[in-house]
Design a protein around this motif. Sequence first.
Motif, PDB file in Angstrom:
ATOM      1  N   THR A   1     107.845 -37.653  41.456  1.00 17.10           N
ATOM      2  CA  THR A   1     107.927 -38.433  40.223  1.00 17.10           C
ATOM      3  C   THR A   1     109.382 -38.481  39.753  1.00 17.10           C
ATOM      4  O   THR A   1     110.209 -37.670  40.199  1.00 17.10           O
TER       5      THR A   1
ATOM      6  N   ASP B   1     105.538 -40.810  36.581  1.00 14.63           N
ATOM      7  CA  ASP B   1     105.417 -39.465  36.006  1.00 14.63           C
ATOM      8  C   ASP B   1     103.971 -39.075  35.710  1.00 14.63           C
ATOM      9  O   ASP B   1     103.593 -37.924  35.909  1.00 14.63           O
TER      10      ASP B   1
ATOM     11  N   GLY C   1     101.990 -37.394  38.552  1.00 13.71           N
ATOM     12  CA  GLY C   1     102.563 -36.204  39.179  1.00 13.71           C
ATOM     13  C   GLY C   1     101.597 -35.030  39.107  1.00 13.71           C
ATOM     14  O   GLY C   1     101.811 -34.007  39.720  1.00 13.71           O
TER      15      GLY C   1
END
Length: 127
Positions: free
Chosen positions: A80, A124, A127
């Motif tokens: 990420t 993100d 992740g």
Amino acid sequence: EQSSVPYDIIGEEQLSKLVDVFYSRVSQHPDLAPIFPDDLTETARKQKQFLTQFLGGPPLYTDEHGHPMLRARHLPFAITPIRAEAWLSCMDAAMDDVQLNGELRAFFFERLTQTAHHMVNRPDDEG
Ligand code: HEM
């Protein structure tokens, strides 16, 4: 005088120390440790081979493992944007630890930054 590549300037010993210090930081980083193996011996060995050729030294990584295809080799891991920044922060601190400074550091870190961003393969929140 023989022309020198960045690898000749940093040298095997400082590069090796850099990678060892880097992975000891990775192993303690809360965003990174969970995706790495507990034993980083083999990871560090491959990274030393890779960075040697990345800096213009002998093609140690390719000789043993074939074409790096780094992005493909990282696809099984959730890389990420947060993890890319964490990786770079560990490297920045490791460069401080081994006192890698000056133009070589700036050049090396810039190339690692480009490569780290290229490795990002998930947002993100995945992740
Ligand atoms: C392997 C994470 C960036 C070079 C790995 C592995 C992980 C990982 C989890 C597998 C470790 C293992 O099983 O041994 C990350 C993360 C990055 C990142 C989170 C953040 C962007 C980079 C960059 C480079 C790099 C910028 C090169 C400049 C390598 C190499 C290997 C590796 C050479 C070994 C590949 C192999 O198994 O042959 N990385 N990596 N990585 N990484 Fe990264």
